[in-house]
Design a protein around this motif. Structure first.
Motif, short mmCIF file in Angstrom:
data_model
loop_
_atom_site.label_atom_id
_atom_site.label_comp_id
_atom_site.label_asym_id
_atom_site.label_seq_id
_atom_site.Cartn_x
_atom_site.Cartn_y
_atom_site.Cartn_z
N GLU A 61 -3.27 -9.45 -1.23
CA GLU A 61 -3.77 -9.53 -2.60
C GLU A 61 -3.97 -11.00 -2.95
OE1 GLU A 61 -1.34 -5.62 -4.25
OE2 GLU A 61 -0.36 -7.58 -4.14
N VAL A 62 -5.10 -11.31 -3.61
CA VAL A 62 -5.46 -12.70 -3.89
C VAL A 62 -4.51 -13.31 -4.91
CG1 VAL A 62 -7.25 -14.24 -4.77
CG2 VAL A 62 -7.88 -12.31 -3.32
N GLU A 63 -3.98 -14.49 -4.56
CA GLU A 63 -3.15 -15.25 -5.49
C GLU A 63 -3.97 -16.33 -6.21
OE1 GLU A 63 1.13 -14.88 -3.17
OE2 GLU A 63 -0.06 -16.68 -2.91
N ALA A 85 -12.76 -8.69 3.08
CA ALA A 85 -12.82 -7.83 4.27
C ALA A 85 -11.48 -7.80 5.01
CB ALA A 85 -13.92 -8.30 5.21
N PHE A 86 -10.74 -8.91 4.92
CA PHE A 86 -9.44 -8.96 5.59
C PHE A 86 -8.43 -8.02 4.94
CE2 PHE A 86 -5.18 -11.05 5.72
CZ PHE A 86 -4.89 -10.75 7.04
N ALA A 87 -8.49 -7.88 3.61
CA ALA A 87 -7.51 -7.05 2.90
C ALA A 87 -7.51 -5.61 3.41
CB ALA A 87 -7.77 -7.10 1.40
N PRO A 88 -8.64 -4.91 3.47
CA PRO A 88 -8.61 -3.55 4.01
C PRO A 88 -8.30 -3.51 5.50
CG PRO A 88 -10.86 -4.19 3.53
CD PRO A 88 -9.98 -5.24 2.93
N SER A 89 -8.68 -4.57 6.23
CA SER A 89 -8.35 -4.63 7.66
C SER A 89 -6.84 -4.67 7.85
CB SER A 89 -8.98 -5.87 8.31
OG SER A 89 -10.39 -5.83 8.25
N LEU A 90 -6.17 -5.51 7.05
CA LEU A 90 -4.72 -5.63 7.15
C LEU A 90 -4.04 -4.32 6.77
CD1 LEU A 90 -2.28 -7.49 7.69
CD2 LEU A 90 -2.31 -8.04 5.25
N ARG A 91 -4.52 -3.67 5.71
CA ARG A 91 -3.91 -2.41 5.29
C ARG A 91 -4.10 -1.33 6.35
NH1 ARG A 91 -5.64 -4.25 0.05
NH2 ARG A 91 -7.66 -3.21 0.25
N ARG A 92 -5.26 -1.33 7.00
CA ARG A 92 -5.48 -0.35 8.07
C ARG A 92 -4.54 -0.63 9.24
NH1 ARG A 92 -11.38 1.32 10.39
NH2 ARG A 92 -11.57 1.91 8.19
#
Length: 344
Positions: free
Chosen positions: A59-61, A183-190
């Motif tokens: 999540e963006v800080e 794009a990294f956020a959903p990649s990391l969650r997957r």
């Protein structure tokens, strides 16, 4: 623009519960980075940098962006759009190094082809007489491979198109960092849902700088080049102490003493692959000859001199992934004790 490269398989975001389990050992924070540079060689300079700081669940800080005066010609302005006039009043890298370091410290550096961004940043710190406070990096190309994403290629435009992210200004460091973070956020969650081990690599500080060499601050904005003594010669790895047992046989195993050459880009830092080969008892060759046991390349159709010589000598060719697997089970030389395979 991402809309110009639609993905053949549309991404459908999964609904993740707020209290969804998270793998133990995942990093506590990330710094998604993009730098624009005057070129691709070791003498080239950073001209802009952007960092999106993300928490443990991507999540963006916050985010940050700066121009950097490279003290030389800015290079391909038709790509990044930054001219000498635009950069003339920008800060020098030593002037932004502390702030950049504060945003990288304690986080995993994330970038698309991360070895490039890391190396360019590390060289700038080395020129300034410092070391970036980064211990690990994560390449989104390597992560997309681990996830098995159905991408037509490994371009950033293909990755963000798969996740439905829209690009506004390609080759602008801040916008490139933004779309990569999205794009990294959903990649990391997957990856977390699948329990994947993240393809983290160590960031080793560069030691290539010679003492007493710096670009002249009085020539900011000019086409001044750094001194010829700034960079040491390319490192020479020690030869294998074992005799060369000959060619690698496809489907077989590597053996200590075999001569291995590399060609083209690698997803893992080239120097790391070379170090692993040396530690396994192989001889890393800088060229291909009739004595070469194996050539490692991710692009066997490329028009390179090494590949041309490999075809001429019928040298076996494997890709990086296959070579990494082969390194795990190298046959000891006769009379040599078997050593454990080097860590990835």
């Amino acid at each position: 623009m991402s809309e110009d490269h639609p993905s053949p398989t549309a991404y459908v975001p999964a609904q993740e519960p707020a209290n969804a389990p998270w793998p133990q050992g995942y990093p506590e924070g990330y710094a998604v980075v993009d730098v624009e540079t005057t070129g691709l060689s070791r003498e080239d300079r950073v001209i802009s940098a952007a960092v999106y700081r993300l928490n443990a669940r991507a999540e963006v800080e916050d985010h940050w962006y700066t121009l950097v005066n490279p003290q030389r010609d800015p290079g391909p302005t038709w790509i990044h759009g930054l001219t000498s006039e635009t950069l003339a009043d920008a800060p020098l890298f030593p002037e932004i190094a502390e702030e950049l370091g504060r945003r990288l410290e304690g986080r995993v550096l994330v970038a698309h082809n991360a070895v490039f961004d890391w190396t360019m940043i590390a060289r700038e710190y080395a020129r300034a007489g410092g070391v970036p406070p980064v211990r690990q990096r994560l390449c989104t190309i390597a992560l997309s491979k681990e996830l098995g994403l159905p991408l037509p290629n490994h371009k950033l435009s293909s990755l963000i198109a798969y996740f439905g992210v829209r690009q506004e200004r390609a080759h602008h460091a801040l916008d490139d960092a933004r779309v990569l973070a999205e794009a990294f956020a959903p990649s990391l969650r997957r990856a977390a849902r699948q329990g994947l081990r993240l393809p983290l690599l160590m960031c080793r500080p560069l030691t290539e700088m010679s003492d007493g060499t710096r670009a002249d601050p009085g020539r900011a904005g000019s086409a001044a080049r750094v001194g010829a003594g700034m960079w040491r010669q390319a490192r020479r790895l020690p030869p294998s102490p074992y005799p060369n047992p000959g060619r690698y046989e496809p489907g077989g195993r590597l053996a200590q003493g075999m001569r291995v050459a590399f060609s083209g880009d690698t997803s893992v830092d080239r120097e790391l692959l070379e170090d692993q080969a040396c530690e396994a008892g192989l001889h890393v060759a800088t060229s291909v000859s009739g004595l070469t046991s194996l050539l490692v390349t991710n692009d066997p159709e490329a028009a390179t001199g090494k590949l041309a010589r490999a075809r001429r000598h019928n040298t076996p060719v494997v890709d990086e992934a296959a070579f990494t697997q082969l390194l795990r089970d190298v046959v000891p030389a006769e009379g040599a004790a078997a050593d454990p395979a080097p860590e990835r």
